[in-house]
Motif scaffolding. Structure first.
Motif, PDB file in Angstrom:
ATOM      1  N   GLY A  27      30.019  18.163  56.637  1.00  0.00           N
ATOM      2  CA  GLY A  27      29.472  18.805  55.452  1.00  0.00           C
ATOM      3  C   GLY A  27      28.005  19.147  55.599  1.00  0.00           C
ATOM      4  O   GLY A  27      27.313  18.657  56.484  1.00  0.00           O
ATOM      5  N   TRP A  55      24.450  18.705  54.114  1.00  0.00           N
ATOM      6  CA  TRP A  55      23.740  17.751  53.268  1.00  0.00           C
ATOM      7  C   TRP A  55      22.420  18.341  52.800  1.00  0.00           C
ATOM      8  O   TRP A  55      21.636  18.855  53.592  1.00  0.00           O
ATOM      9  N   HIS A  65      33.492   9.073  56.510  1.00  0.00           N
ATOM     10  CA  HIS A  65      33.652  10.016  55.419  1.00  0.00           C
ATOM     11  C   HIS A  65      35.100  10.054  55.000  1.00  0.00           C
ATOM     12  O   HIS A  65      35.985  10.205  55.831  1.00  0.00           O
ATOM     13  N   VAL A  99      26.516  17.080  49.150  1.00  0.00           N
ATOM     14  CA  VAL A  99      27.272  17.559  50.307  1.00  0.00           C
ATOM     15  C   VAL A  99      28.022  18.812  49.884  1.00  0.00           C
ATOM     16  O   VAL A  99      28.839  18.774  48.950  1.00  0.00           O
TER      17      VAL A  99
END
Length: 281
Positions: free
Chosen positions: A97, A99, A279, A136
């Motif tokens: 992702g 950030w 994650h 994110v």
């Protein structure tokens, strides 16, 4: 996502109350009483709901015990278990992702007794206190509270905290090369103000990260505690049962609990606690 300024203010006030109560806890032994809610409200200048929210969090975290009709007491010490020997350090996997950060507060203030002990500075020494929301792919993921020695970052700006990687800014703009971090991870739940910022229901599960980062000279640089959404992370323990193979190369991404970017100039990130955070879905 628009920031609810009322929720942000409530969260930050509760954070300052939490720090004050933690100082009381750390100055006492298990089983010792702490002042009543009425006394604490008067001493800290806050309302009963604000104080109770902070106390509730510390009760859930196992640091305080409420006894009906008697008051509040320091809980028994927690048992800490390292799941992998220090001789078998490994790198954390990276989360995917994009950030980004949104600054909630940036202030210069005295370290206080608790943060001063962690940073090995006088309680009267100044720190840069930072609260920021981590996102994110545009979705809120974590709330970070950073305490950085002010003498090391006299020119720290809001732009550095919202754009790019903080550790790269520390290295390139402030001449600080961070080297090691000691980090703990515990389960908790979010308060109403935190839930509003993270866009989750109140009392949702969360992961509390606490980290002390030192530089290549062994100086404590920052003390951080972060609240990560529990619905997006899980902890996986890695146990070494035989000879280790050659470590595989790392990929670009974000270390959960740590700002993304070059933490140690290309070296693997190593912690004294060995829980691996990945994650989630």
């Amino acid at each position: 996502m628009e920031i609810d300024t009322a929720a942000s203010g409530a969260m930050l006030k509760r954070e300052r109350v939490r720090e004050a109560i933690l100082e009381l806890i750390e100055a006492r032994r298990p089983g010792d009483a702490i002042p009543s809610e009425r006394v604490l409200c008067a001493e800290l200048g806050v309302s009963r709901p604000t104080l109770r929210a902070a106390v509730d969090e510390l009760v859930v975290a196992g640091l305080l015990v409420r006894e009906h009709g008697r008051g509040m007491f320091v809980a028994e010490e927690k048992i800490t278990q390292e799941l992998v020997s220090d001789r078998n350090a490994f790198s954390l996997p990276r989360a995917g992702g994009v950030w980004t950060s949104r600054l909630l507060e940036l202030r210069t203030l005295p370290a206080g007794a608790r943060v001063g002990r962690r940073l090995r500075i006088s309680p009267a020494a100044e720190i840069r206190y930072v609260a920021r929301l981590r996102l994110v792919d545009g979705a809120p993921m974590a709330i970070e509270h950073l305490h950085v020695r002010a003498d090391l970052v006299p020119g720290l700006t809001s732009e550095e905290l919202e754009q790019g990687d903080l550790y790269e800014h520390l290295r390139d703009r402030h001449g600080i090369q961070v080297s090691e971090a000691v980090q703990s991870i515990e389960p908790t739940v979010v308060t109403r103000a935190e839930a509003d910022l993270l866009d989750v229901p109140e009392f949702s599960p969360a992961l509390l990260f606490e980290r002390l980062t030192t530089d290549v000279h062994g100086r404590p640089v920052e003390y951080v505690h972060s609240l990560y959404r529990g619905d997006r992370y899980r902890i996986v323990s890695r146990l070494t049962l035989g000879p280790a193979a050659e470590p595989a190369g790392t990929t670009e991404g974000h270390h959960p609990g740590i700002p993304p970017g070059d933490f140690t100039g290309g070296d693997p990130v190593t912690f004294s606690t060995r829980g691996v955070v990945q994650h989630g879905m």
